[in-house]
Design a protein around this motif. Structure first.
Motif, short mmCIF file in Angstrom:
data_model
loop_
_atom_site.label_atom_id
_atom_site.label_comp_id
_atom_site.label_asym_id
_atom_site.label_seq_id
_atom_site.Cartn_x
_atom_site.Cartn_y
_atom_site.Cartn_z
N PHE A 199 0.81 -1.21 0.00
CA PHE A 199 0.00 0.00 0.00
C PHE A 199 0.85 1.27 0.00
N ASP A 200 1.88 1.30 0.85
CA ASP A 200 2.67 2.52 1.01
C ASP A 200 3.71 2.66 -0.09
N GLY A 201 4.23 1.55 -0.60
CA GLY A 201 5.18 1.58 -1.70
C GLY A 201 6.49 2.28 -1.41
N PRO A 202 7.17 1.97 -0.26
CA PRO A 202 8.47 2.63 -0.02
C PRO A 202 9.53 2.22 -1.04
N PHE A 203 9.38 1.04 -1.63
CA PHE A 203 10.29 0.59 -2.68
C PHE A 203 9.57 -0.46 -3.51
#
Length: 352
Positions: A199-203
């Motif tokens: 969901f957050d997609g940090p990488f």
């Protein structure tokens, strides 16, 4: 001759009251029926609009369309019956039966509506994921959890409406859930960490990240672990939960990179020659592609040399571009200092 069974008095009373109600409120029932049919037609029209929106390329319109298209006829008809019974003043027994059916269908319809909204949002956020990756597989678990949670909640609401005491049932489910959670808390932590990455997609897979003392390219993101190929060539396998607890620097999202070069100048150099260096070094940096000059200033009288700090920005975030630009600037700076008659400090120069 067969003996006729006596009629159920409750059913007879219900039938009689329904017939009397129809005969006494014919016009009102007819008007309410027309109104109910209009409501059903409007809902059916919304359903058709939803089916059309669900085929839209815009993902959020498609989500809303899927939610609208989830309206079922078995919800529309009880809704119309509830409106008829309410506006036409149906007998209490008839109204209770209609309301009971309406509550059941409305509860399940609400669960369907919420399911489409939640799953549609999850799929939009997961768009572009590799269908064979662990996070893509996590979507199946998300669908399962959402379906179970929503329909269990719908069933509990219906049982509560029927007068069933659901507090004991909920308490039992809660105790069982706590036991399962304690037994598999490590797995659940990594699973929720994987969903957080989703969901957050940090990488993403293929991006280069720095975490702790390690730097590497993300090769795979699974339900429990993330696999990273380090710059030394070895593969680092980190649990998702521990990885997200660390400070992560995504090196792929760098817009531009800062380069600082400290030039050691010999004390024997002429001061006027050194004073001319900032402008000459500025021209050197500006002559290299993708570079923006920041400053060139003297910063320190070190033990053996005068330190000149040259700072510039590489306006493309790629590490390869940064390395190439730094290489070009360093070569040009060597030529610049030689032309200006300024010598670098080196231990050999002291020996000489």
């Amino acid at each position: 001759m067969a003996k006729q069974l006596p009629a159920d008095p409750d059913f007879v009373m219900l039938w009689t009251s329904a017939v009397d109600w129809v005969s006494d409120h014919t016009r009102l029932i007819f008007a309410a029926t027309l109104f109910g049919l209009l409501i059903v037609a409007a809902l059916y029209g919304l359903r058709l609009v939803g089916k059309r929106l669900s085929r839209e390329p815009n993902p959020w319109r498609s989500v809303i369309g899927r939610a609208l298209a989830s309206m079922k006829p078995w919800f529309m008809v009880p809704l119309a019956a509830e409106l008829i019974a309410t506006f036409a003043h149906a007998p209490e027994d008839v109204a209770n039966i209609v309301n009971f059916v309406f509550v059941i269908t409305a509860t399940f319809q609400s669960a369907l509506f919420l399911r489409e909204l939640i799953l549609g949002t999850v799929e939009v956020r997961a768009a572009g994921k590799d269908p064979h990756s662990g996070l893509a597989n996590a979507l199946g678990l998300v669908r399962l959890f959402v379906n179970v949670a929503l329909f269990v909640l719908a069933a509990l609401l219906i049982l509560a409406n029927l007068g069933v005491n659901v507090i004991g049932l909920v308490a039992g489910l809660g105790i069982g859930g706590i036991a399962i959670g304690l037994a598999a808390q490590g797995i659940f932590r990594d699973l929720f960490a994987a969903l957080s990455i989703l969901f957050d997609g940090p990488f993403r897979v293929g991006e280069t990240i720095r975490f702790g003392d390690a730097t590497g390219r993300v090769e795979a993101i699974g339900l429990k672990t993330t696999r990273i190929r380090s710059i030394d060539g070895d593969q680092i396998i980190m649990s998702n939960d521990k990885l997200l607890d660390m400070q992560i620097r995504n090196l792929n999202n760098i817009v531009e990179r800062l380069v600082v070069l400290n030039l050691p100048l010999h004390y024997a150099n002429d001061a006027d020659a050194i004073a001319s260096l900032p402008e000459k070094l500025k021209a050197v940096v500006q002559s290299v592609k993708d570079c923006r000059f920041d400053h060139a200033v003297l910063t320190d009288f070190a033990a053996n040399a005068i330190t000149l700090e040259l700072m510039f920005h590489v306006t493309r975030g790629s590490a390869d571009v940064r390395n190439g630009a730094r290489h070009a600037v360093m070569l040009a700076a060597i030529r610049c200092l030689k032309e200006a008659g300024v010598a670098f400090y080196s231990p050999q120069s002291d020996a000489a």
